[in-house]
Design a protein around this motif. Structure first.
Motif, PDB file in Angstrom:
ATOM      1  N   GLN A  74     -42.373  32.309 -16.814  1.00  0.00           N
ATOM      2  CA  GLN A  74     -42.579  30.949 -17.566  1.00  0.00           C
ATOM      3  C   GLN A  74     -43.594  31.269 -18.849  1.00  0.00           C
ATOM      4  O   GLN A  74     -43.366  30.692 -19.795  1.00  0.00           O
ATOM      5  N   ARG A  84     -43.108  22.315  -9.954  1.00  0.00           N
ATOM      6  CA  ARG A  84     -41.952  21.780 -10.784  1.00  0.00           C
ATOM      7  C   ARG A  84     -41.653  22.630 -11.826  1.00  0.00           C
ATOM      8  O   ARG A  84     -40.227  23.083 -11.876  1.00  0.00           O
ATOM      9  N   THR A  85     -42.732  23.177 -12.724  1.00  0.00           N
ATOM     10  CA  THR A  85     -42.339  24.115 -13.716  1.00  0.00           C
ATOM     11  C   THR A  85     -41.697  25.749 -13.030  1.00  0.00           C
ATOM     12  O   THR A  85     -40.543  25.977 -13.359  1.00  0.00           O
ATOM     13  N   LYS A 115     -37.928  25.089 -11.693  1.00  0.00           N
ATOM     14  CA  LYS A 115     -37.151  25.123 -12.863  1.00  0.00           C
ATOM     15  C   LYS A 115     -36.967  26.506 -13.305  1.00  0.00           C
ATOM     16  O   LYS A 115     -35.572  26.892 -13.656  1.00  0.00           O
ATOM     17  N   ARG A 147     -41.059  21.855 -19.021  1.00  0.00           N
ATOM     18  CA  ARG A 147     -40.825  20.472 -18.282  1.00  0.00           C
ATOM     19  C   ARG A 147     -39.896  19.564 -19.113  1.00  0.00           C
ATOM     20  O   ARG A 147     -39.093  18.849 -18.602  1.00  0.00           O
ATOM     21  N   ASP A 174     -37.915  16.716  -7.290  1.00  0.00           N
ATOM     22  CA  ASP A 174     -38.799  15.783  -6.932  1.00  0.00           C
ATOM     23  C   ASP A 174     -39.510  15.308  -5.528  1.00  0.00           C
ATOM     24  O   ASP A 174     -40.505  15.284  -5.254  1.00  0.00           O
ATOM     25  N   ASP A 233     -40.430  24.225 -24.247  1.00  0.00           N
ATOM     26  CA  ASP A 233     -41.297  23.405 -23.093  1.00  0.00           C
ATOM     27  C   ASP A 233     -40.358  23.462 -21.957  1.00  0.00           C
ATOM     28  O   ASP A 233     -39.392  22.692 -21.913  1.00  0.00           O
ATOM     29  N   ALA A 250     -48.241  20.011  -7.595  1.00  0.00           N
ATOM     30  CA  ALA A 250     -46.840  19.527  -7.610  1.00  0.00           C
ATOM     31  C   ALA A 250     -46.208  19.789  -9.122  1.00  0.00           C
ATOM     32  O   ALA A 250     -45.181  20.337  -9.422  1.00  0.00           O
ATOM     33  N   ASP A 251     -47.123  19.910 -10.199  1.00  0.00           N
ATOM     34  CA  ASP A 251     -46.569  19.969 -11.650  1.00  0.00           C
ATOM     35  C   ASP A 251     -46.136  21.526 -11.914  1.00  0.00           C
ATOM     36  O   ASP A 251     -45.361  21.843 -12.187  1.00  0.00           O
ATOM     37  N   GLU A 252     -47.358  22.607 -11.168  1.00  0.00           N
ATOM     38  CA  GLU A 252     -46.952  23.770 -11.343  1.00  0.00           C
ATOM     39  C   GLU A 252     -45.744  24.011 -10.537  1.00  0.00           C
ATOM     40  O   GLU A 252     -44.875  24.973 -11.260  1.00  0.00           O
ATOM     41  N   ILE A 293     -41.362  18.604  -4.476  1.00  0.00           N
ATOM     42  CA  ILE A 293     -42.734  18.648  -4.971  1.00  0.00           C
ATOM     43  C   ILE A 293     -43.801  17.503  -4.267  1.00  0.00           C
ATOM     44  O   ILE A 293     -45.088  17.809  -4.546  1.00  0.00           O
TER      45      ILE A 293
END
Lengths: 190, 305
Positions: free
Chosen positions: A179, B38-39, B42, A190, B24, A188, B34-36, B27
Motif C-alpha cells: 500500500q 478498508r484500504t 482493497k 480509497r 463495508d 489513492d 475501519a479505515d485502515e 469493516i
C-alpha cells in the motif's frame, strides 16, 4: 445396517494416492491442475519468463521423480508443490539476486500522469509486478500465495516454515508495504 | 512492534471477504481500524492483477507440457506401489539382522576375551561389537573365531548387514511405529472368498461418486485390503447402494487433515505437518539466512511507518 458418513477428502488426496500407486494418469491430472498456478507464482517472484519456465519444469520433474519412487508428499499436495517451487526460487537467488537495473530505475521515478486522478484500477499489470518485486522475499511469498493463489493461512505457514501468528503479522506487513509503494506512485487507494 | 490485534482483525476480515462478504459490512465490525482495514482489503486484490497475459502462459505451457510428457513416459511404473510391503521387508531384514547380532554377541559374550584389537572397553559395551560385523572379512586382525561365527549365521548375514549398521543405537522405536499400519492388511484371503471383516469394521453404503479408491482414502486403508475384505475382484465395479465393510473412521478426525481454512486461533501448529515435507526439511534449514535478512528488513519497514 449402519449408514455412515465418511470424512470429506479432497480430490487432491485421491489423485495423490493414485499417483503414489504409479497411476500416470493421476500424475498427469495433478500436473494439469497446478502447472499454471506454479508458473504464475514463480513468474511473479523471479520476473524472467525463461527462469520461471525452468523452475516450473524442475518442480514437476521433482514431483514425478519422487512420486514414482514412493517419496514425496502423501497429503497437502498443493503446499508441497509451492514449497518446492519456493525452494527453487531461493536457489536461483545465488545466480541472480535483485532486479535488473533498469527496472529499479523505472520504479524509483514516480509516475506523474495526473497523480490526483490515479486509482487502484489504473495501475497496469507491469506496475503491479514491479511494486510487488520491491518487497522483501517473504513479503512477496505471502502476498502471492495468500492473496493471489489464495492458499490458506495454514498452507502458507507450512510453506514458509513459520507459525500462523508469524504469517498473520507478515501478511499484514506485506499488504501495508504494498500500500505504501502504491501511495508513492501517487495512487489513492480509497 | 506489529500490532497483534490488527493482524488478527486483518486475517479475519480477509477471510470474510473471501467468503463474499462486502467490505463495508466487514469493516463495520472493526470500528477502531475501519479505515485502515478498508484500504488493506482493497490492496489484497492487487497481486492477482499482476498475472502474466494468457498468450505468455499458453506459449510457456506448450514447452512445459512436452517436457512433462517425456519425463512421465520415461518414469518407472511401480507395480502396486505398496509402501507397507517395503516397510515389512525392511523390518524383517532388521529383525533378522538383530537375531544375527544377538547370536554374535552370544558367541562372543560368554567367555571370549576378544582377539588382538579388543580392549577392556569393548567387553563393557556390547554395542561396540555390532559395528565390527560388516567389516569383519577384510580385517586382518580377526582370525579363526570370526570364520566360525560367519558359518553360524549364514542365512541372516548376507543381505541385511548394510542396512543395520546405521541404526544400532536407535532401532527400538522403529517396529513400534510401523506395526499399526500392518494390521489392516492381515485380513484373510482364501480361495473361496468370504466376506469376513474385522470386528471393528462397519457397513458403508456406496454413494454416488464414490470410488473404491476414494472410500479407501477416507477410511484410511489401502485399496487392495478394502477390495480383498469385501471380495471385490474388479475395483471399477462398485455401484451406488452397494454395501461395503470399511474400517470405522475415527470420529474426531473429520476434516482434520483436509480442512485448511479458518484456523485463525490455532497457533502453535507450525510443526504439525512436517512429515509431509520431510524430503525438503534440509532445504528449509539452508534458508535461515534469508529469514534473518527478512527480519531485519521488516524492522526497517516498521520504522518507515
Amino acid at each position: 445396517m449402519i449408514v455412515m458418513t465418511l470424512p470429506d477428502v479432497t480430490d487432491d488426496d485421491i489423485l495423490l494416492k493414485q499417483a503414489r500407486r504409479g497411476n500416470k494418469r493421476a500424475i498427469s491430472d495433478i500436473y494439469e491442475r497446478y502447472v499454471e498456478a506454479i508458473y504464475q507464482f514463480v513468474r511473479l517472484r523471479v520476473g524472467h519468463i525463461q527462469q520461471a519456465e525452468d523452475i516450473t519444469s524442475a518442480v514437476f520433474t521433482a514431483f514425478i521423480e519422487q512420486i514414482t519412487t514412493g517419496r514425496g508428499p502423501s497429503s497437502h499436495l498443493r503446499g508441497w508443490l509451492f514449497q518446492v517451487a519456493r525452494n527453487h526460487i531461493y536457489d536461483s537467488y545465488g545466480e541472480k539476486r535483485g532486479l535488473p537495473l533498469e527496472t529499479i530505475e523505472q520504479m524509483s521515478a514516480p509516475h506523474t500522469t495526473n497523480p490526483e486522478h490515479r486509482t487502484l484500477q489504473s495501475i497496469s499489470r507491469e506496475q503491479v509486478q514491479q511494486l510487488i518485486q520491491q518487497l522483501t522475499p517473504d513479503q512477496q511469498d505471502v502476498l502471492l500465495l495468500r492473496f493471489d493463489q489464495q492458499l490458506s493461512l495454514k498452507e502458507v505457514s507450512d510453506i514458509l516454515g513459520k507459525n500462523t501468528n508469524t504469517v498473520k503479522s507478515l501478511q499484514l506487513r506485506a499488504v501495508r508495504a504494498l500500500q505504501r509503494a502504491i501511495a508513492r506512485q501517487g495512487v489513492d487507494v480509497r | 512492534m506489529i500490532n497483534r490485534p490488527l493482524g488478527d482483525a486483518f486475517e479475519e476480515a480477509y477471510e470474510r471477504k473471501q467468503q463474499g462478504e462486502p467490505i463495508d459490512a466487514i469493516i463495520a465490525d472493526y470500528p477502531a481500524v475501519a479505515d485502515e482495514l478498508r484500504t488493506l482489503l482493497k490492496v489484497t486484490e492487487l497481486p492477482s492483477r499482476a498475472q502474466p497475459p494468457h498468450s505468455e502462459i499458453a506459449d510457456v505451457r506448450t514447452r512445459l507440457d512436452s517436457t512433462f510428457q517425456q519425463q512421465l513416459e520415461a518414469a518407472p511404473v511401480r507395480q502396486s506401489g505398496n509402501s507397507t510391503g517395503r516397510r515389512l521387508t525392511g523390518l524383517l531384514g532388521l529383525a533378522a539382522a538383530l537375531v544375527g547380532l544377538l547370536a554374535l554377541m552370544a558367541v562372543f559374550g560368554g567367555e571370549v576375551v576378544l582377539p588382538p584389537t579388543a580392549t577392556a572397553t569393548q567387553t563393557a559395551s556390547p554395542t561396540a561389537t555390532i559395528t565390527v560385523s560388516p567389516t569383519q572379512t577384510p580385517s586382518p586382525t580377526v582370525t579363526a573365531t570370526m570364520t566360525v561365527t560367519m558359518t553360524d549365521i549364514p542365512a541372516t548375514t548376507p543381505a541385511p548387514t548394510a542396512t543395520v549398521t546405521p541404526l544400532p543405537a536407535s532401532d527400538t522405536p522403529v517396529p513400534a511405529t510401523s506395526a499399526p499400519s500392518l494390521a489392516p492388511t492381515s485380513v484373510p484371503a482364501g480361495d473361496e472368498c468370504q466376506i469376513n471383516p474385522p470386528d471393528d469394521w462397519v457397513m458403508y453404503v456406496v454413494q454416488t461418486g464414490d470410488t473404491l479408491s476414494s472410500i479407501a482414502v477416507r477410511t484410511g486403508i489401502d485399496d487392495d485390503s478394502l477390495a480383498r475384505v469385501n471380495c471385490i475382484e474388479n475395483a471399477a465395479l462398485i455401484r451406488q447402494g452397494q454395501s461395503l465393510f470399511v474400517p470405522r473412521p475415527p470420529a474426531s478426525d473429520t476434516g482434520d487433515d483436509t480442512d485448511n481454512s479458518g484456523q485463525t486461533s490455532d497457533d502453535s501448529t507450525g510443526d504439525n505437518d512436517e512429515e509431509d515435507y520431510d524430503d525438503y526439511d534440509d532445504y528449509e534449514d539452508n534458508y535461515d539466512d534469508y529469514d534473518d535478512y527478512d527480519d531485519n528488513y521488516d524492522d526497517y519497514d516498521d520504522y518507515d511507518d
